[in-house]
Design a protein around this motif. Structure first.
Motif, PDB file in Angstrom:
ATOM      1  N   VAL A 260      -4.589   7.103  12.809  1.00  0.00           N
ATOM      2  CA  VAL A 260      -5.846   6.975  12.066  1.00  0.00           C
ATOM      3  C   VAL A 260      -5.738   7.645  10.702  1.00  0.00           C
ATOM      4  O   VAL A 260      -6.166   7.090   9.678  1.00  0.00           O
ATOM      5  CB  VAL A 260      -7.017   7.567  12.876  1.00  0.00           C
ATOM      6  CG1 VAL A 260      -8.266   7.705  12.008  1.00  0.00           C
ATOM      7  CG2 VAL A 260      -7.313   6.698  14.092  1.00  0.00           C
ATOM      8  N   VAL A 261      -5.140   8.833  10.676  1.00  0.00           N
ATOM      9  CA  VAL A 261      -4.984   9.532   9.399  1.00  0.00           C
ATOM     10  C   VAL A 261      -4.113   8.721   8.448  1.00  0.00           C
ATOM     11  O   VAL A 261      -4.404   8.612   7.245  1.00  0.00           O
ATOM     12  CB  VAL A 261      -4.394  10.941   9.627  1.00  0.00           C
ATOM     13  CG1 VAL A 261      -4.085  11.619   8.287  1.00  0.00           C
ATOM     14  CG2 VAL A 261      -5.359  11.802  10.430  1.00  0.00           C
ATOM     15  N   GLU A 262      -3.058   8.128   8.976  1.00  0.00           N
ATOM     16  CA  GLU A 262      -2.180   7.310   8.132  1.00  0.00           C
ATOM     17  C   GLU A 262      -2.926   6.109   7.555  1.00  0.00           C
ATOM     18  O   GLU A 262      -2.754   5.748   6.384  1.00  0.00           O
ATOM     19  CB  GLU A 262      -0.970   6.851   8.934  1.00  0.00           C
ATOM     20  CG  GLU A 262       0.097   6.176   8.073  1.00  0.00           C
ATOM     21  CD  GLU A 262       1.392   5.974   8.835  1.00  0.00           C
ATOM     22  OE1 GLU A 262       2.454   5.962   8.179  1.00  0.00           O
ATOM     23  OE2 GLU A 262       1.348   5.815  10.077  1.00  0.00           O
ATOM     24  N   LYS A 263      -3.778   5.480   8.352  1.00  0.00           N
ATOM     25  CA  LYS A 263      -4.574   4.354   7.861  1.00  0.00           C
ATOM     26  C   LYS A 263      -5.541   4.800   6.764  1.00  0.00           C
ATOM     27  O   LYS A 263      -5.745   4.088   5.774  1.00  0.00           O
ATOM     28  CB  LYS A 263      -5.340   3.708   9.011  1.00  0.00           C
ATOM     29  CG  LYS A 263      -4.464   2.900   9.965  1.00  0.00           C
ATOM     30  CD  LYS A 263      -5.294   2.279  11.079  1.00  0.00           C
ATOM     31  CE  LYS A 263      -4.424   1.478  12.032  1.00  0.00           C
ATOM     32  NZ  LYS A 263      -5.211   0.891  13.160  1.00  0.00           N
ATOM     33  N   LEU A 264      -6.140   5.976   6.949  1.00  0.00           N
ATOM     34  CA  LEU A 264      -7.030   6.496   5.916  1.00  0.00           C
ATOM     35  C   LEU A 264      -6.275   6.745   4.614  1.00  0.00           C
ATOM     36  O   LEU A 264      -6.776   6.454   3.520  1.00  0.00           O
ATOM     37  CB  LEU A 264      -7.692   7.788   6.396  1.00  0.00           C
ATOM     38  CG  LEU A 264      -8.711   7.670   7.532  1.00  0.00           C
ATOM     39  CD1 LEU A 264      -9.179   9.049   7.968  1.00  0.00           C
ATOM     40  CD2 LEU A 264      -9.899   6.816   7.123  1.00  0.00           C
ATOM     41  N   LEU A 265      -5.061   7.277   4.725  1.00  0.00           N
ATOM     42  CA  LEU A 265      -4.243   7.524   3.537  1.00  0.00           C
ATOM     43  C   LEU A 265      -3.909   6.214   2.824  1.00  0.00           C
ATOM     44  O   LEU A 265      -3.968   6.120   1.597  1.00  0.00           O
ATOM     45  CB  LEU A 265      -2.951   8.239   3.932  1.00  0.00           C
ATOM     46  CG  LEU A 265      -3.078   9.707   4.325  1.00  0.00           C
ATOM     47  CD1 LEU A 265      -1.798  10.191   4.998  1.00  0.00           C
ATOM     48  CD2 LEU A 265      -3.385  10.573   3.110  1.00  0.00           C
TER      49      LEU A 265
END
Length: 320
Positions: A133-138
């Motif tokens: 999820v964090v990678e998608k936000l980035l």
């Protein structure tokens, strides 16, 4: 010159501070503790609500210093998440990279403060986003000049943030916290992609050999271009590969609460360093910011604003 953009990544928190002399430490030998009688109902002298979380503290310093601070994380609709986002908005921090979904929640801490400023923290971690999820936000965020990840929930998430930054040519300042320090070998493997590394003495000793600050800094330079190692009120040592700076306390002030002192120092340093200030001047500002923060309750109340006048501090600079 355009205003540098810094993306701060990591959890947010609601802190509740209880301050009373009942929390003054009791010591037996080298072990000190706060004693709470079981079943007792205690009256407290002071109660303060404030928001915290390493990344939000860092973003606040950067914003107050006139930089473009962005905050990225997944939060919920719980009161702690709402309070955190409200505070960030009030500080002029760009929260467009933060999402709110019911499956997430901010951290929540109850902080028992002794009159000496020492504290005991009871922390609920919250419901954190996965590394994916964090990678998608980035990937959906605008690319900044710097990224500052801290308290991201573990090394897997930290690795994804650092590799994302490397892929996009973004500089990284790293001040790892908690579970991000549990695997020193894996953490060392990420350091070649880190521009500025900031740790305290005990943390740095998990990564490199050394008994004193200068030795730890010199060994750290094998991994990162800029290394800072602090030792609380005993001072700090830093190097940019050209000179080495040894600094004492900025000012000997009464300590009210140590919460956020490390974040204030590291973000204070970065707020000057990314603008091209010298290693020495950046250390002085970081130290001043940290000193101001420990004089008030909460991690954000004492953070310095732009235009503040600083004084000299005990400091020695020499060629590396």
């Amino acid at each position: 010159m355009s205003i540098p953009k810094v993306l701060c990544v990591g959890k947010a928190a609601q802190d509740v501070f209880l301050r009373d002399d009942e929390f003054d430490p009791k010591c037996e030998g080298d072990v000190c503790f706060t004693e709470l009688p079981l079943g007792a109902k205690m009256d407290i002298d002071e109660l303060i609500f404030a928001t915290g979380g390493n990344a939000t503290n860092v973003a606040t310093t950067l914003s107050r210093q006139g930089l473009h601070a962005q905050y990225l994380w997944a939060l919920g609709h719980d009161p702690a998440s709402v309070a955190s986002l409200t505070t960030l908005d009030e500080e002029g921090i760009d929260t467009s990279g933060a999402v709110q979904q019911a499956s997430y929640a901010a951290s929540y801490s109850t902080v028992l403060i002794a009159l000496s400023g020492e504290r005991t923290i009871m922390n609920y971690q919250g419901k954190l986003p996965s590394p994916e999820v964090v990678e998608k936000l980035l990937d959906s965020a605008s690319v900044p000049d710097w990224v500052y990840p801290t308290s991201v929930g573990g090394l897997e998430t930290l690795e994804r943030v650092v590799l994302w930054a490397e892929k996009h040519g973004v500089k990284v300042m790293l001040n790892p916290a908690g579970s991000e320090l549990k695997d020193p070998a894996k953490l060392r493997g990420l350091l070649e992609s880190v521009e500025v590394l900031c740790l305290n003495k005990e943390e740095m000793q998990q990564l490199v050999e050394g008994d004193d600050l200068e030795t730890l800094v010199r060994h750290g330079l094998h991994y990162c271009p800029v290394v800072i190692v602090s030792d609380g009120p005993r001072g700090v040592c830093a190097s940019d590969g050209k000179t080495i700076v040894m600094a004492g306390m900025y000012e000997d002030v009464p300590v009210v609460d140590r919460t956020g002192a490390g974040d204030a120092f590291a973000s204070g340093f970065l707020s000057q360093w990314l603008r091209g200030k010298s290693l020495k001047d950046s250390i002085v500002f970081g130290s001043a910011n940290s000193t101001s923060v420990v004089g008030q309750i909460g991690a954000k109340a004492g953070i310095l604003r732009t235009g503040v006048e600083l004084h000299d501090m005990p400091l020695e600079e020499k060629p590396l």
